[in-house]
Design a protein around this motif. Structure first.
Motif, PDB file in Angstrom:
ATOM      1  N   THR A 264      41.204 -11.607  70.016  1.00 57.31           N
ATOM      2  CA  THR A 264      41.671 -12.338  71.191  1.00 57.31           C
ATOM      3  C   THR A 264      42.224 -13.697  70.774  1.00 57.31           C
ATOM      4  N   SER A 265      41.545 -14.339  69.832  1.00 51.72           N
ATOM      5  CA  SER A 265      41.994 -15.681  69.472  1.00 51.72           C
ATOM      6  C   SER A 265      43.095 -15.666  68.394  1.00 51.72           C
ATOM      7  N   MET A 266      43.470 -14.491  67.946  1.00 56.82           N
ATOM      8  CA  MET A 266      44.513 -14.410  66.909  1.00 56.82           C
ATOM      9  C   MET A 266      45.897 -14.512  67.557  1.00 56.82           C
ATOM     10  N   ALA A 267      46.782 -15.295  66.932  1.00 57.10           N
ATOM     11  CA  ALA A 267      48.152 -15.382  67.457  1.00 57.10           C
ATOM     12  C   ALA A 267      48.916 -14.112  67.064  1.00 57.10           C
ATOM     13  N   VAL A 268      49.872 -13.752  67.918  1.00 59.82           N
ATOM     14  CA  VAL A 268      50.760 -12.627  67.578  1.00 59.82           C
ATOM     15  C   VAL A 268      51.727 -13.124  66.504  1.00 59.82           C
ATOM     16  N   SER A 269      52.099 -12.263  65.570  1.00 64.51           N
ATOM     17  CA  SER A 269      53.070 -12.670  64.539  1.00 64.51           C
ATOM     18  C   SER A 269      54.403 -13.021  65.205  1.00 64.51           C
ATOM     19  N   ALA A 270      54.789 -14.300  65.104  1.00 63.82           N
ATOM     20  CA  ALA A 270      55.985 -14.777  65.814  1.00 63.82           C
ATOM     21  C   ALA A 270      57.261 -14.120  65.281  1.00 63.82           C
ATOM     22  N   THR A 271      57.261 -13.826  63.989  1.00 61.85           N
ATOM     23  CA  THR A 271      58.463 -13.209  63.398  1.00 61.85           C
ATOM     24  C   THR A 271      58.651 -11.799  63.954  1.00 61.85           C
ATOM     25  N   LEU A 272      57.536 -11.055  63.966  1.00 63.88           N
ATOM     26  CA  LEU A 272      57.644  -9.668  64.427  1.00 63.88           C
ATOM     27  C   LEU A 272      57.827  -9.619  65.949  1.00 63.88           C
ATOM     28  N   ALA A 273      57.232 -10.615  66.670  1.00 65.71           N
ATOM     29  CA  ALA A 273      57.390 -10.654  68.126  1.00 65.71           C
ATOM     30  C   ALA A 273      58.857 -10.901  68.487  1.00 65.71           C
ATOM     31  N   MET A 274      59.496 -11.815  67.776  1.00 66.24           N
ATOM     32  CA  MET A 274      60.896 -12.108  68.093  1.00 66.24           C
ATOM     33  C   MET A 274      61.776 -10.914  67.741  1.00 66.24           C
ATOM     34  N   SER A 275      61.458 -10.260  66.662  1.00 60.75           N
ATOM     35  CA  SER A 275      62.265  -9.108  66.290  1.00 60.75           C
ATOM     36  C   SER A 275      62.111  -7.989  67.341  1.00 60.75           C
TER      37      SER A 275
ATOM     38  N   SER B 264      48.046  -7.475  50.556  1.00 66.65           N
ATOM     39  CA  SER B 264      47.407  -8.091  49.380  1.00 66.65           C
ATOM     40  C   SER B 264      46.747  -9.407  49.777  1.00 66.65           C
ATOM     41  N   LEU B 265      47.462 -10.203  50.564  1.00 61.73           N
ATOM     42  CA  LEU B 265      46.932 -11.513  50.967  1.00 61.73           C
ATOM     43  C   LEU B 265      45.651 -11.340  51.783  1.00 61.73           C
ATOM     44  N   MET B 266      45.683 -10.424  52.730  1.00 67.38           N
ATOM     45  CA  MET B 266      44.501 -10.230  53.593  1.00 67.38           C
ATOM     46  C   MET B 266      43.319  -9.755  52.752  1.00 67.38           C
ATOM     47  N   ASN B 267      43.574  -8.845  51.809  1.00 70.19           N
ATOM     48  CA  ASN B 267      42.488  -8.369  50.939  1.00 70.19           C
ATOM     49  C   ASN B 267      41.879  -9.516  50.130  1.00 70.19           C
ATOM     50  N   ILE B 268      42.722 -10.421  49.668  1.00 72.39           N
ATOM     51  CA  ILE B 268      42.208 -11.553  48.877  1.00 72.39           C
ATOM     52  C   ILE B 268      41.285 -12.407  49.724  1.00 72.39           C
ATOM     53  N   PHE B 269      41.742 -12.702  50.947  1.00 76.88           N
ATOM     54  CA  PHE B 269      40.906 -13.552  51.796  1.00 76.88           C
ATOM     55  C   PHE B 269      39.574 -12.848  52.096  1.00 76.88           C
ATOM     56  N   MET B 270      39.639 -11.545  52.333  1.00 78.57           N
ATOM     57  CA  MET B 270      38.386 -10.822  52.603  1.00 78.57           C
ATOM     58  C   MET B 270      37.484 -10.839  51.377  1.00 78.57           C
TER      59      MET B 270
ATOM     60  N   GLU C 198      46.494 -17.380  60.357  1.00 81.74           N
ATOM     61  CA  GLU C 198      45.814 -16.343  61.146  1.00 81.74           C
ATOM     62  C   GLU C 198      44.935 -15.483  60.252  1.00 81.74           C
ATOM     63  N   MET C 199      45.420 -15.178  59.062  1.00 85.68           N
ATOM     64  CA  MET C 199      44.610 -14.372  58.123  1.00 85.68           C
ATOM     65  C   MET C 199      43.361 -15.139  57.697  1.00 85.68           C
ATOM     66  N   VAL C 200      43.541 -16.415  57.394  1.00 86.66           N
ATOM     67  CA  VAL C 200      42.403 -17.229  56.934  1.00 86.66           C
ATOM     68  C   VAL C 200      41.354 -17.332  58.047  1.00 86.66           C
TER      69      VAL C 200
ATOM     70  N   ASP D  56      37.062 -16.172  59.059  1.00 83.99           N
ATOM     71  CA  ASP D  56      36.244 -17.358  59.331  1.00 83.99           C
ATOM     72  C   ASP D  56      36.425 -18.469  58.302  1.00 83.99           C
ATOM     73  N   GLY D  57      37.546 -18.438  57.591  1.00 89.52           N
ATOM     74  CA  GLY D  57      37.904 -19.567  56.734  1.00 89.52           C
ATOM     75  C   GLY D  57      38.573 -20.647  57.569  1.00 89.52           C
ATOM     76  N   VAL D  58      38.765 -21.808  56.964  1.00 87.74           N
ATOM     77  CA  VAL D  58      39.360 -22.934  57.693  1.00 87.74           C
ATOM     78  C   VAL D  58      40.669 -23.341  57.017  1.00 87.74           C
ATOM     79  N   PRO D  59      41.805 -23.155  57.724  1.00 84.52           N
ATOM     80  CA  PRO D  59      43.058 -23.619  57.116  1.00 84.52           C
ATOM     81  C   PRO D  59      43.141 -25.140  57.159  1.00 84.52           C
ATOM     82  N   VAL D  60      43.523 -25.739  56.061  1.00 86.88           N
ATOM     83  CA  VAL D  60      43.702 -27.197  55.998  1.00 86.88           C
ATOM     84  C   VAL D  60      45.163 -27.427  55.627  1.00 86.88           C
ATOM     85  N   PHE D  61      45.908 -28.006  56.557  1.00 84.94           N
ATOM     86  CA  PHE D  61      47.351 -28.093  56.348  1.00 84.94           C
ATOM     87  C   PHE D  61      47.742 -29.401  55.673  1.00 84.94           C
ATOM     88  N   ILE D  62      48.733 -29.332  54.818  1.00 83.92           N
ATOM     89  CA  ILE D  62      49.353 -30.550  54.284  1.00 83.92           C
ATOM     90  C   ILE D  62      50.756 -30.606  54.885  1.00 83.92           C
ATOM     91  N   GLU D  63      50.988 -31.635  55.694  1.00 83.73           N
ATOM     92  CA  GLU D  63      52.294 -31.748  56.363  1.00 83.73           C
ATOM     93  C   GLU D  63      53.346 -32.247  55.377  1.00 83.73           C
TER      94      GLU D  63
END
Ligand code: PMP
Ligand code: GLU
Length: 400
Positions: free
Chosen positions: A9-20, A103-109, A130-132, A136-143
């Motif tokens: 529920t709290s996951m965002a829809v993939s914006a790239t695939l949604a627009m396509s 591959s990315l999702m498997n790494i995070f898991m 969204e994957m992180v 239950d990981g925490v994304p920390v962004f560098i702007e």
């Protein structure tokens, strides 16, 4: 108790695939839309690779492959890493999955415990946070800023590191900015990472082969980092094989083994037929591939045509990307302007406006971490790009 999990529920829809999808829906209603939303080469898979897929079917590769992938594909990845990147890997460090996304999702898991932090330079590819969060990981962004070519500095990296930092998630050439880090820039960042031996680096190198007038560089070239690198790559972009769904990692054996355990429970393995085609793709050196050469030359020409036209549109500010197939123009100068009573206040508003009024599908910057921008994929033919730029210009001129 809801039907759908909180996680989803709290996951965002993939914006790239949604627009396509939006653009496909409009097309099915008979509206002619120029689709510059999704990032995938418009080229078809080269014939020599297709033939390998056909042969795999004829040779009855119709059974489960080993969880980590066919040994000849693991070996082909090792050969590629030595040939193209001068890196030594053994087959037990390579695992094949259903695309680099998988591959990315498997790494995070395999690697993230709740509360552990993953540093993500922003703007970033929509799926990373969204994957992180999903594990239950925490994304920390560098702007970053357009003025700094959307690149992080060593000082910024140092500041983002905390005792909870587990991973740096790095992507060069970058989706969405198209920027490519130089060896010197990586070296400066590597000096910071050298002081923090507990941090692992996930390097998403999916656009490795799509660079213009510059060289692809990886953190893996620094011997003091190699043992904490998780390289992520695949055949989708460089070989025009998005639909075949083959990605891979190269990682320390202990991480590869944990990843393999996850994959064994979740998906068994990647498609046997696609794996066989990927062996053929990877064993061809990029320098000997006319298909790749033509594709990169074509992308570069399209980039130049598109940039010239975008720079002629009032309120669009661009810099020249040197890799991947995206331009990420800043459009905030147009915020506050309206059409038909609707005011544009973000990149997403601009994307919606352009879809409706210019019939051009592209993706707003919000989901990439920068709402002042829009992302345009130029992985489509020049006629469509020229038409799109003209339609965008005309629509923007109607904003008051
Ligand atoms: N990383 C980035 C930055 C991407 O743009 C993509 C494209 N979807 C991927 C990973 C995943 O590619 P694939 O799953 O097709 O290998
Ligand atoms: N990487 C592509 C993009 O960013 C493919 C779509 C996706 O998987 O997000 O458009």
């Amino acid at each position: 108790m809801g039907i759908i999990s909180q996680r989803v529920t709290s996951m965002a829809v993939s914006a790239t695939l949604a627009m396509s999808k939006k653009s496909r829906d409009l097309k099915s209603q008979g509206i002619e839309v120029v689709d510059l939303s999704v990032g995938e080469p418009d080229f078809n898979t080269p014939d020599f690779i297709k033939l390998a897929g056909i042969k795999a079917i004829e040779d009855d590769f119709s059974h489960y492959p080993p969880v980590a992938g066919f040994p000849d594909l693991q070996q082909a990845v090792c050969t590629k890493l030595k040939r193209d990147n001068n890196l030594d890997y053994k087959s037990n460090q390579i695992i094949i999955s259903n695309g680099a996304k998988h591959s990315l999702m498997n790494i995070f898991m395999a690697m993230i415990d709740p509360g552990e932090e993953v540093i993500i330079p922003s703007p970033y590819w929509v799926s990373y946070p969204e994957m992180v969060k999903f594990v239950d990981g925490v994304p920390v962004f560098i702007e970053t800023t357009q003025e700094a070519d959307f690149k992080i500095s060593p000082e910024q990296l140092e500041k983002a590191i905390t005792p909870k930092t587990k991973l740096l998630l790095f992507n060069s050439p970058s989706n969405p900015s198209g920027m490519v880090y130089s060896q010197d820039e990586l070296n400066a960042l590597a000096t910071v990472l050298a002081k923090h031996p507990e941090i692992y680096i996930v390097s998403d190198e999916i656009y490795e082969l799509i660079v213009f007038d510059t060289k692809f560089e990886s953190f893996a070239q620094f011997p003091f980092l190699k043992d904490r690198m998780i390289l992520v790559n695949g055949v989708s972009k460089g070989f025009a094989m998005t639909g075949w769904r083959i990605g891979y990692i190269a990682a320390p054996a202990e991480i590869a083994a944990a990843y393999n355990k996850v994959q064994g429970q979740m998906t068994s393995a990647a498609s046997s037929i696609a794996q066989k085609a990927a062996v053929t793709a990877l064993l061809k050196a990029p320098s000997e591939s006319p298909d790749l050469h033509d594709m990169v030359t074509t992308f570069k020409r399209r980039r130049d045509i598109l940039l010239e036209m975008l720079n002629d549109i009032y309120g669009f500010k661009t810099i020249k990307p040197t890799g991947a197939f995206y331009v990420f123009p800043e459009v905030s100068a147009l915020f506050g302007k309206s059409f038909n009573g609707r005011t544009i206040e973000s990149g997403d508003d601009m994307a919606d406006f352009l879809l409706e009024q210019a019939h051009v599908a592209l993706v707003g910057g919000n989901s990439f971490g920068n709402a002042n921008h829009i992302r345009i994929s130029y992985a489509t033919n020049t006629d469509k790009l020229v038409a799109a730029a003209k339609q965008i210009k005309a629509a923007v001129e109607r904003l008051k």
